[in-house]
Write an enzyme that holds these catalytic residues in place. Structure first.
Site, PDB file in Angstrom:
ATOM      1  N   LYS A  47      14.130  74.841  55.053  1.00  0.00           N
ATOM      2  CA  LYS A  47      12.871  74.379  54.409  1.00  0.00           C
ATOM      3  C   LYS A  47      12.812  74.060  52.918  1.00  0.00           C
ATOM      4  O   LYS A  47      12.166  73.256  52.322  1.00  0.00           O
ATOM      5  CB  LYS A  47      11.595  75.534  54.771  1.00  0.00           C
ATOM      6  CG  LYS A  47      11.362  75.624  56.169  1.00  0.00           C
ATOM      7  CD  LYS A  47      10.017  76.167  56.647  1.00  0.00           C
ATOM      8  CE  LYS A  47       9.512  75.992  57.925  1.00  0.00           C
ATOM      9  NZ  LYS A  47       8.627  76.798  58.401  1.00  0.00           N
ATOM     10  N   LYS A  72      15.248  70.749  65.541  1.00  0.00           N
ATOM     11  CA  LYS A  72      14.044  70.941  66.630  1.00  0.00           C
ATOM     12  C   LYS A  72      12.802  70.339  66.328  1.00  0.00           C
ATOM     13  O   LYS A  72      12.607  69.805  65.440  1.00  0.00           O
ATOM     14  CB  LYS A  72      13.868  72.796  66.640  1.00  0.00           C
ATOM     15  CG  LYS A  72      13.121  73.102  65.293  1.00  0.00           C
ATOM     16  CD  LYS A  72      12.752  74.511  65.481  1.00  0.00           C
ATOM     17  CE  LYS A  72      11.461  74.529  64.329  1.00  0.00           C
ATOM     18  NZ  LYS A  72      10.684  75.896  64.694  1.00  0.00           N
ATOM     19  N   LYS A 104       6.018  71.460  64.346  1.00  0.00           N
ATOM     20  CA  LYS A 104       4.788  70.689  64.356  1.00  0.00           C
ATOM     21  C   LYS A 104       4.713  70.152  62.808  1.00  0.00           C
ATOM     22  O   LYS A 104       3.597  69.584  62.352  1.00  0.00           O
ATOM     23  CB  LYS A 104       4.077  71.746  64.543  1.00  0.00           C
ATOM     24  CG  LYS A 104       3.696  72.996  63.865  1.00  0.00           C
ATOM     25  CD  LYS A 104       2.542  73.919  64.046  1.00  0.00           C
ATOM     26  CE  LYS A 104       2.916  75.309  64.497  1.00  0.00           C
ATOM     27  NZ  LYS A 104       3.578  76.053  63.427  1.00  0.00           N
TER      28      LYS A 104
HETATM   29  P1  ATP Z   1       6.832  74.835  61.364  1.00  0.00           P
HETATM   30  O1  ATP Z   1       7.145  73.392  62.090  1.00  0.00           O
HETATM   31  O2  ATP Z   1       5.701  74.693  60.837  1.00  0.00           O
HETATM   32  O3  ATP Z   1       7.783  75.545  60.802  1.00  0.00           O
HETATM   33  P2  ATP Z   1       6.975  75.411  64.344  1.00  0.00           P
HETATM   34  O4  ATP Z   1       6.527  74.342  65.138  1.00  0.00           O
HETATM   35  O5  ATP Z   1       8.542  75.869  63.939  1.00  0.00           O
HETATM   36  O6  ATP Z   1       6.294  75.592  62.928  1.00  0.00           O
HETATM   37  P3  ATP Z   1       6.036  78.133  64.373  1.00  0.00           P
HETATM   38  O7  ATP Z   1       4.613  78.404  64.102  1.00  0.00           O
HETATM   39  O8  ATP Z   1       6.700  78.662  63.380  1.00  0.00           O
HETATM   40  O9  ATP Z   1       6.228  76.636  64.849  1.00  0.00           O
HETATM   41  O10 ATP Z   1       6.354  78.920  65.681  1.00  0.00           O
HETATM   42  C1  ATP Z   1       5.622  79.781  66.975  1.00  0.00           C
HETATM   43  C2  ATP Z   1       6.820  79.906  67.877  1.00  0.00           C
HETATM   44  O11 ATP Z   1       7.003  78.379  68.738  1.00  0.00           O
HETATM   45  C3  ATP Z   1       7.845  80.440  67.516  1.00  0.00           C
HETATM   46  O12 ATP Z   1       8.219  81.401  68.702  1.00  0.00           O
HETATM   47  C4  ATP Z   1       8.795  79.598  67.746  1.00  0.00           C
HETATM   48  O13 ATP Z   1      10.256  80.089  67.959  1.00  0.00           O
HETATM   49  C5  ATP Z   1       8.410  78.703  68.655  1.00  0.00           C
HETATM   50  N1  ATP Z   1       8.736  77.269  68.488  1.00  0.00           N
HETATM   51  C6  ATP Z   1       8.490  76.535  67.734  1.00  0.00           C
HETATM   52  N2  ATP Z   1       9.379  75.264  67.652  1.00  0.00           N
HETATM   53  C7  ATP Z   1      10.247  75.420  69.063  1.00  0.00           C
HETATM   54  C8  ATP Z   1      10.750  74.430  69.627  1.00  0.00           C
HETATM   55  N3  ATP Z   1      11.169  73.265  69.297  1.00  0.00           N
HETATM   56  N4  ATP Z   1      11.550  74.709  70.818  1.00  0.00           N
HETATM   57  C9  ATP Z   1      11.430  76.219  71.110  1.00  0.00           C
HETATM   58  N5  ATP Z   1      10.274  77.084  70.702  1.00  0.00           N
HETATM   59  C10 ATP Z   1       9.779  76.388  69.452  1.00  0.00           C
END
Ligand code: ATP
Ligand code: LTN
Length: 335
Positions: free
Chosen positions: A117, A199, A202
């Site tokens: 990040k 990955k 969002k």
């Molecule tokens: P950001 O992009 O803002 O970092 P994020 O999409 O990674 O956010 P979080 O809110 O940080 O999402 O994560 C919420 C949950 O979703 C966590 O348990 C995380 O491990 C899971 N998660 C997020 N992205 C993925 C993915 N691509 N595949 C599987 N699990 C995910």
């Protein structure tokens, strides 16, 4: 005797930092719903974590409510679990400070999410981004959680929470339950549709890279059709071909079929057929979530009631841990 008493405790959270994706759904929310039967669950909207990246205040406010509504729309029952907004429970920041004093600079420097990040947001490498995992450890340890269901990307943070808890217990006597990561293999890491080596996230600025839980069927079909693959035109579960591998993982997680079964089902058929099937399956799986979400967001008072009750319950439990910790580290407590 009440069987509840013996249930293991679970805590998890998602940040209201954007619209939730298929990655969040498969990696987190869907599993959270499955776990509510067997565990005592606490599910949090991590708004304090979200401001480690720049957020538009009015959007953050809106997304916090939306995220809570999506938890419920994914089938998590507010009668069975405790939902709360992280900033409504002040004990998270109170414990975080103390835990920060048991965490080494070097440990935080090794966190891959921080490295990633800070590279992507080089203009805003704030201290919160660096100490993010300490706050996350506080989220977990406050509730003496046994298990933390997360996607694979969070494994390193849970390891750190364990190390912090063990160190505190060793220095001040048994205080925290040592949590364990609970990671489902099949849906552990859903990748970006545009760059399958990263990955699905969002906060990705390219909306074509993500399927959002609230996307329309048309949008989902279009995004799947345009997903980056390769020129081999053979559907296979081969990690060396990340684009097609990712679509196989998605289809497999949604249908419950193994990767080999998926490859067999599409043997001799082109990518076009397969992408259409992935799109249809995603849209079908997400349609009921979208409908329930629309119903819930029409009743803001109901959602606010849930977040208030949740914060009260969470705060009651969290305060027990904070009081214990403050006493153990030697903060003066008048009678
Ligand atoms: P950001 O992009 O803002 O970092 P994020 O999409 O990674 O956010 P979080 O809110 O940080 O999402 O994560 C919420 C949950 O979703 C966590 O348990 C995380 O491990 C899971 N998660 C997020 N992205 C993925 C993915 N691509 N595949 C599987 N699990 C995910
Ligand atoms: N850091 C997590 C979100 C998160 C979390 C938590 C997950 C904040 N606090 C406590 C599990 C337990 C993420 O980025 N996915």
């Amino acid at each position: 005797m009440d069987a509840q008493v013996f249930k293991k405790r679970i805590l998890s959270a998602a940040q209201p930092s954007g619209n939730l994706t298929l990655g969040n759904y498969l990696g987190a929310l869907k599993n959270w719903a499955d776990l509510q039967k067997d565990f005592e669950c606490f599910y949090c909207v991590a708004d304090l974590h979200a401001i480690t990246l720049k957020q538009e205040p009015s959007l953050l406010r809106q997304r916090s409510l939306q995220t809570l509504a999506l938890y419920i729309a994914c089938g998590i029952d507010p009668q069975k679990v405790t939902f709360f907004i992280q900033s409504h429970v002040p004990q998270h920041t109170q414990l975080s400070w103390v835990l920060g004093c048991s965490t080494m600079f070097g440990e935080l420097s090794r966190m891959t999410q921080f490295k990633d990040k800070s590279q992507r947001h080089a203009d805003n490498i704030n201290v919160g981004l660096f100490t993010y995992p300490v706050l996350m450890a506080a989220d977990i340890l406050l509730y003496q959680a046994n298990l933390v269901p997360v996607g694979d990307d969070q494994r390193q943070h849970i390891e750190l929470a364990r190390d912090i808890a063990k160190r505190f217990n060793a220095n001040y006597s048994e205080t925290f339950t040592i949590p364990e990561a609970y990671i489902l293999k099949s849906s552990a890491r859903i990748m970006s549709l545009q760059d399958p080596t990263r990955k699905m996230s969002k906060s990705d600025p390219n909306p074509s890279a993500c399927i959002f839980i609230l996307d329309s069927k048309d949008e989902i079909l279009k995004k799947c059709k345009r997903a980056v693959t390769d020129s081999e035109a053979v559907v296979a579960a081969d990690p060396a071909r990340p684009g097609i591998y990712n679509l196989v993982q998605i289809y497999s997680a949604l249908t419950g079929k193994s990767a080999e079964e998926v490859a067999a089902e599409f043997a001799g058929r082109g990518y076009g057929d397969f992408k259409a099937a992935v799109g249809e399956t995603c849209a079908d799986a997400l349609a009921p979530v979208r409908e329930e979400y629309a119903r819930l967001t029409a009743d803001k008072a109901y959602l606010e009631e849930i977040m208030k009750n949740g914060a009260e319950k969470a705060s009651y439990i969290a305060q027990k841990t904070v009081s214990k910790v403050y006493r153990k580290v030697g903060f003066y407590q008048p009678r």
